[in-house]
Scaffold this motif. Structure first.
Motif, PDB file in Angstrom:
ATOM      1  N   PHE A   1       0.795  -1.134  -0.004  1.00 19.21           N
ATOM      2  CA  PHE A   1      -0.086  -0.011   0.297  1.00 19.21           C
ATOM      3  C   PHE A   1       0.996   1.279   0.015  1.00 19.21           C
ATOM      4  CE2 PHE A   1      -3.098   2.796   2.398  1.00 19.21           C
ATOM      5  CZ  PHE A   1      -4.409   2.566   0.974  1.00 19.21           C
ATOM      6  N   VAL A   2       1.831   1.087   1.036  1.00 19.77           N
ATOM      7  CA  VAL A   2       3.296   2.423   0.604  1.00 19.77           C
ATOM      8  C   VAL A   2       3.372   2.855  -0.419  1.00 19.77           C
ATOM      9  CG1 VAL A   2       4.909   2.968   2.085  1.00 19.77           C
ATOM     10  CG2 VAL A   2       3.310   2.110   3.286  1.00 19.77           C
TER      11      VAL A   2
ATOM     12  N   THR B   1       7.626  -4.037  -4.578  1.00 21.62           N
ATOM     13  CA  THR B   1       7.204  -3.514  -3.800  1.00 21.62           C
ATOM     14  C   THR B   1       9.020  -3.892  -3.043  1.00 21.62           C
ATOM     15  OG1 THR B   1       5.308  -4.038  -2.965  1.00 21.62           O
ATOM     16  CG2 THR B   1       6.579  -3.407  -1.445  1.00 21.62           C
ATOM     17  N   PRO B   2       9.360  -3.030  -2.593  1.00 17.75           N
ATOM     18  CA  PRO B   2      11.336  -3.027  -2.616  1.00 17.75           C
ATOM     19  C   PRO B   2      11.188  -3.777  -1.195  1.00 17.75           C
ATOM     20  CG  PRO B   2      10.238  -0.748  -3.315  1.00 17.75           C
ATOM     21  CD  PRO B   2       9.198  -1.425  -2.960  1.00 17.75           C
ATOM     22  N   SER B   3      12.397  -4.198  -1.483  1.00 18.37           N
ATOM     23  CA  SER B   3      12.170  -5.124   0.580  1.00 18.37           C
ATOM     24  C   SER B   3      12.600  -4.853   1.352  1.00 18.37           C
ATOM     25  CB  SER B   3      13.170  -6.184   0.221  1.00 18.37           C
ATOM     26  OG  SER B   3      14.371  -5.078   0.277  1.00 18.37           O
TER      27      SER B   3
ATOM     28  N   ILE C   1      10.417  -2.533   6.704  1.00 21.37           N
ATOM     29  CA  ILE C   1       9.886  -1.769   7.894  1.00 21.37           C
ATOM     30  C   ILE C   1       8.350  -1.614   8.674  1.00 21.37           C
ATOM     31  CG2 ILE C   1       9.426   0.922   8.092  1.00 21.37           C
ATOM     32  CD1 ILE C   1      11.760   1.452   6.003  1.00 21.37           C
ATOM     33  N   PHE C   2       7.774  -2.245   7.501  1.00 15.21           N
ATOM     34  CA  PHE C   2       6.123  -1.618   7.408  1.00 15.21           C
ATOM     35  C   PHE C   2       5.075  -2.789   7.609  1.00 15.21           C
ATOM     36  CE2 PHE C   2       6.778   1.498   5.096  1.00 15.21           C
ATOM     37  CZ  PHE C   2       6.359   2.866   6.135  1.00 15.21           C
TER      38      PHE C   2
END
Length: 239
Positions: A97-98, A201-203, A208-209
């Motif tokens: 989502f980010v 999506t970057p690892s 982090i999320f």
């Protein structure tokens, strides 16, 4: 007691939706209190790249104008559809989502260089509405009790409403275009013969999320009632 209930309800909002909506409200409040001015927030490539006012890359997405009907209208739609996306198709996928936020913001900033828009928050809201509507194609919507239609038409109905209010539809078209690019690359193209997943999506965002454990007290909004207001109530076909 009322404070505790309000606090609990606020904390029930998923983190990304809570952070973005709160930032928008606080930014508007700061402008209303004359702590800052819109001239310190708007998108200006020359000030960003030549004078290193990097914050404008973010703040132009946080200001929706002075408090009034247009502000409240945008805040309601931003809150509802951002939250339903995060609790629906992005449930347990906060990093994804980010990444959608970052991807959409990047494209809008890129397009903003050519269409002379100074605030992109409304376009970002339309992008969220577009992605939600395409992922919920069988939800029937009711707009102001006047129009009945299926969810994929909602962004176009909002664009028509903006036109009736005398607003520029460039903002709506930008949001629809960016939303469609994301939807095509994420949901359509990977499922085509020979298609591949381009958006990954970057690892570091996952680290982090994304958390493995779900909160047992989490209470998501029912996605089958997407509007929740007289101008956006809906129900699933056959429901």
């Amino acid at each position: 007691m009322a404070y505790q209930s309000l606090r609990l309800e606020y904390l029930q909002i998923p983190p990304v939706s809570r952070a973005y909506t709160t930032a928008c409200v606080l930014t508007t409040a700061a402008v209303q209190l004359e702590l800052i001015t819109p001239f310190q927030l708007y998108f200006n490539p020359e000030l960003i790249f030549k004078h290193f006012q990097i914050w404008r890359l973010i703040t132009n997405f946080l200001f929706f104008g002075p408090v009034g009907f247009n502000f409240l209208f945008n805040m309601i739609f931003l809150y509802r559809y951002c939250r339903m996306l995060e609790e629906g198709s992005f449930r347990g996928r906060t990093a994804d989502f980010v990444f959608m936020f970052l991807f959409g913001g990047f494209l809008m900033t890129l397009f903003g260089l050519f269409v002379s828009l100074v605030f992109l928050g409304q376009a970002f809201t339309i992008m969220l509405v577009y992605v939600w509507s395409r992922r919920n194609p069988y939800v029937r919507m009711n707009f102001f009790g006047l129009l009945n239609f299926q969810a994929p038409f909602l962004p176009w109905v909002l664009m028509g409403f903006s036109l009736l209010l005398g607003n520029s539809i460039i903002v709506d078209l930008l949001g629809i275009a960016v939303g469609h690019i994301y939807f095509f690359l994420e949901d359509v193209f990977p499922n085509q013969p020979g298609g591949i997943r381009i958006l990954k999506t970057p690892s570091i965002l996952r680290t982090i999320f994304d958390t493995p454990d779900e909160d047992p007290n989490y209470n998501p909004l029912p996605e089958e009632r997407p509007g929740g207001f007289a101008w956006g109530e809906g129900q699933r076909l056959g429901g």
